[in-house]
Design a protein around this motif. Structure first.
Motif, PDB file in Angstrom:
ATOM      1  N   ALA A  23       0.841  -1.206   0.000  1.00 23.04           N
ATOM      2  CA  ALA A  23       0.000   0.000   0.000  1.00 23.04           C
ATOM      3  C   ALA A  23       0.872   1.251   0.000  1.00 23.04           C
ATOM      4  O   ALA A  23       0.576   2.219  -0.708  1.00 23.04           O
ATOM      5  N   GLY A  24       1.945   1.218   0.758  1.00 21.83           N
ATOM      6  CA  GLY A  24       2.874   2.350   0.770  1.00 21.83           C
ATOM      7  C   GLY A  24       3.510   2.561  -0.588  1.00 21.83           C
ATOM      8  O   GLY A  24       3.674   3.694  -1.048  1.00 21.83           O
ATOM      9  N   ARG A  27       1.032   4.244  -2.952  1.00 21.72           N
ATOM     10  CA  ARG A  27       0.914   5.680  -2.680  1.00 21.72           C
ATOM     11  C   ARG A  27       2.118   6.434  -3.233  1.00 21.72           C
ATOM     12  O   ARG A  27       1.985   7.509  -3.810  1.00 21.72           O
ATOM     13  N   GLN A  28       3.297   5.845  -3.062  1.00 26.15           N
ATOM     14  CA  GLN A  28       4.511   6.481  -3.568  1.00 26.15           C
ATOM     15  C   GLN A  28       4.489   6.559  -5.098  1.00 26.15           C
ATOM     16  O   GLN A  28       4.827   7.596  -5.674  1.00 26.15           O
ATOM     17  N   ALA A  30       1.864   6.653  -7.015  1.00 29.92           N
ATOM     18  CA  ALA A  30       0.858   7.646  -7.398  1.00 29.92           C
ATOM     19  C   ALA A  30       1.412   9.062  -7.240  1.00 29.92           C
ATOM     20  O   ALA A  30       1.183   9.924  -8.096  1.00 29.92           O
ATOM     21  N   ARG A  31       2.149   9.292  -6.160  1.00 24.28           N
ATOM     22  CA  ARG A  31       2.739  10.613  -5.941  1.00 24.28           C
ATOM     23  C   ARG A  31       3.773  10.933  -7.027  1.00 24.28           C
ATOM     24  O   ARG A  31       3.798  12.038  -7.578  1.00 24.28           O
TER      25      ARG A  31
END
Length: 72
Positions: A23-24, A27-28, A30-31
């Motif tokens: 999940a981390g 998110r990374q 996507a950023r």
């Protein structure tokens, strides 16, 4: 706490660790994608503001954006 309960709890914690890491990572990613998109938009805006922009130049810019998005 019984030994079997402790073992099950430990196994559950170990099973969840890759999910949290995954999940981390999502998110990374996507950023980073958002940052790349911002860079592309900024470059396109600079290109549009250059003197002598023509229809052909606009077509080239559009093609460049399409190619950058395909590469990810």
């Amino acid at each position: 706490m019984k030994v079997t309960t402790a073992v099950l709890a430990g196994g559950a914690a170990i099973s969840l660790a890759p999910t949290v890491v995954g999940a981390g990572r999502l998110r990374q990613d996507a950023r980073h994608q958002a940052e790349r998109n911002e860079a592309i938009v900024a470059r396109n805006q600079l290109d549009w503001h250059e003197p002598g922009t023509t229809v052909k130049r606009a077509e080239t810019l559009t093609e460049n954006v399409r190619l950058r998005q395909q590469r990810g």
